[in-house]
Enzyme design. Structure first.
Site, PDB file in Angstrom:
ATOM      1  N   ASP A  59       0.861  -1.178   0.000  1.00  0.00           N
ATOM      2  CA  ASP A  59       0.000   0.000   0.000  1.00  0.00           C
ATOM      3  C   ASP A  59       0.898   1.230   0.000  1.00  0.00           C
ATOM      4  OD1 ASP A  59      -1.778   2.045   0.396  1.00  0.00           O
ATOM      5  OD2 ASP A  59      -2.727   1.178   2.177  1.00  0.00           O
ATOM      6  N   ASN A  84       2.715   5.167 -11.328  1.00  0.00           N
ATOM      7  CA  ASN A  84       1.362   5.283 -11.856  1.00  0.00           C
ATOM      8  C   ASN A  84       0.284   5.219 -10.785  1.00  0.00           C
ATOM      9  OD1 ASN A  84      -0.897   4.798 -13.995  1.00  0.00           O
ATOM     10  ND2 ASN A  84      -0.986   2.978 -12.692  1.00  0.00           N
ATOM     11  N   TYR A 146      -6.308  17.378  -6.019  1.00  0.00           N
ATOM     12  CA  TYR A 146      -5.878  16.412  -7.038  1.00  0.00           C
ATOM     13  C   TYR A 146      -5.019  17.111  -8.090  1.00  0.00           C
ATOM     14  CZ  TYR A 146      -6.101  13.031 -10.859  1.00  0.00           C
ATOM     15  OH  TYR A 146      -5.774  12.163 -11.858  1.00  0.00           O
ATOM     16  N   LYS A 150      -0.951  16.686  -8.978  1.00  0.00           N
ATOM     17  CA  LYS A 150      -0.450  16.389 -10.322  1.00  0.00           C
ATOM     18  C   LYS A 150       0.451  17.512 -10.841  1.00  0.00           C
ATOM     19  CE  LYS A 150      -2.510  12.398 -10.921  1.00  0.00           C
ATOM     20  NZ  LYS A 150      -1.742  11.139 -11.051  1.00  0.00           N
TER      21      LYS A 150
END
Length: 247
Positions: A59, A84, A146, A150
């Site tokens: 995890d 990823n 989010y 990124k």
């Protein structure tokens, strides 16, 4: 034989990269939480491409999970690292539980930071390697936590690319838009906008060979990325709130 380690390698874009690298003759190390799914994916890839496939159940949103993969990267020659693993949240900040926000940031930011740190010494010692960080065009606009994560990954990749190029290591920020994966899909998005996983992977591999800092797939997302880069920040913020692509 070269080896590619791929986090989140049992589904979506991660599985797409696993198939591509296996087809190119790379052995694989797949990292995910679900051991049963890892085993099924490993068997399928080995039978289809006749390459070695190891698995690590971890995890990556936890320090202990990261440490397991870091140990492997430090002790085994890994030629390609694909960061990823990741997910988004159903609500904008601050409407998600804070613990969910922290877990997402741990997965999207801390895990790539730690795994990349573990992979670099071996790659630079061998004078070759590649690191692909799966970001998003959401990172190019103000798009909540989010998008902020990124954005960090994109800038981290571009900085690292400049630092590592003289030592033979290539770094690419892969910035997909809406892509058909196992994740829940936005029902309001027209079908023509969606990308296939293979198309994203194809473009990323081409851009890696060309030495580009970012990989954006599809003319429509290239336009989106260009507009986000050059538009006034207020307009970019409106773009993000109206329709923010996510992988």
């Amino acid at each position: 034989m070269a080896t590619a380690l791929i986090t989140g390698g049992t589904s979506g874009i991660g599985l797409g990269f696993a198939r591509r690298y296996a087809a190119d003759g790379h052995d694989l190390v797949l990292v995910a939480r679900d051991q049963a799914r890892l085993d099924r994916t490993a068997t399928d890839l080995h039978d289809r491409y006749r390459v070695g496939v190891d698995t690590i159940s971890a995890d990556l949103a936890t320090p202990d999970g990261c440490a397991i993969v870091e140990k492997h990267l430090a002790s085994t020659a890994v030629d390609v690292l694909v960061n990823n693993a990741g997910h988004s949240l159903p609500q904008p900040y601050p409407y998600n539980p804070l613990a969910d926000e922290e877990r997402m940031l741990d997965l999207l930011v801390r895990a790539p930071l730690r795994l990349t740190h573990a992979a670099i010494p071996g790659m630079t010692a061998r004078g070759e390697g590649a690191i692909l960080n799966i970001a998003s065009v959401a990172g190019l606009v103000p798009a909540g936590t989010y998008g902020a994560a990124k954005d960090w990954l994109i800038h981290f990749s571009e900085s690292l690319r400049l630092d590592l190029a003289p030592r033979g290591v290539r770094v690419l920020a892969v910035c997909p838009g809406f892509t058909h994966t196992d994740a829940p899909k936005a029902s309001t998005v027209p079908a023509w906008i969606w990308l296939s996983v293979d198309r994203v992977v194809d473009q990323a591999m081409k851009d890696l060979r060309r030495g580009k800092p970012r990989s954006v797939t599809g003319w429509h997302f290239k336009l989106y990325a260009a507009a986000a880069q050059h538009a006034p920040r207020r307009l970019a913020a409106r773009m993000a709130r109206s329709r923010t692509p996510k992988e």
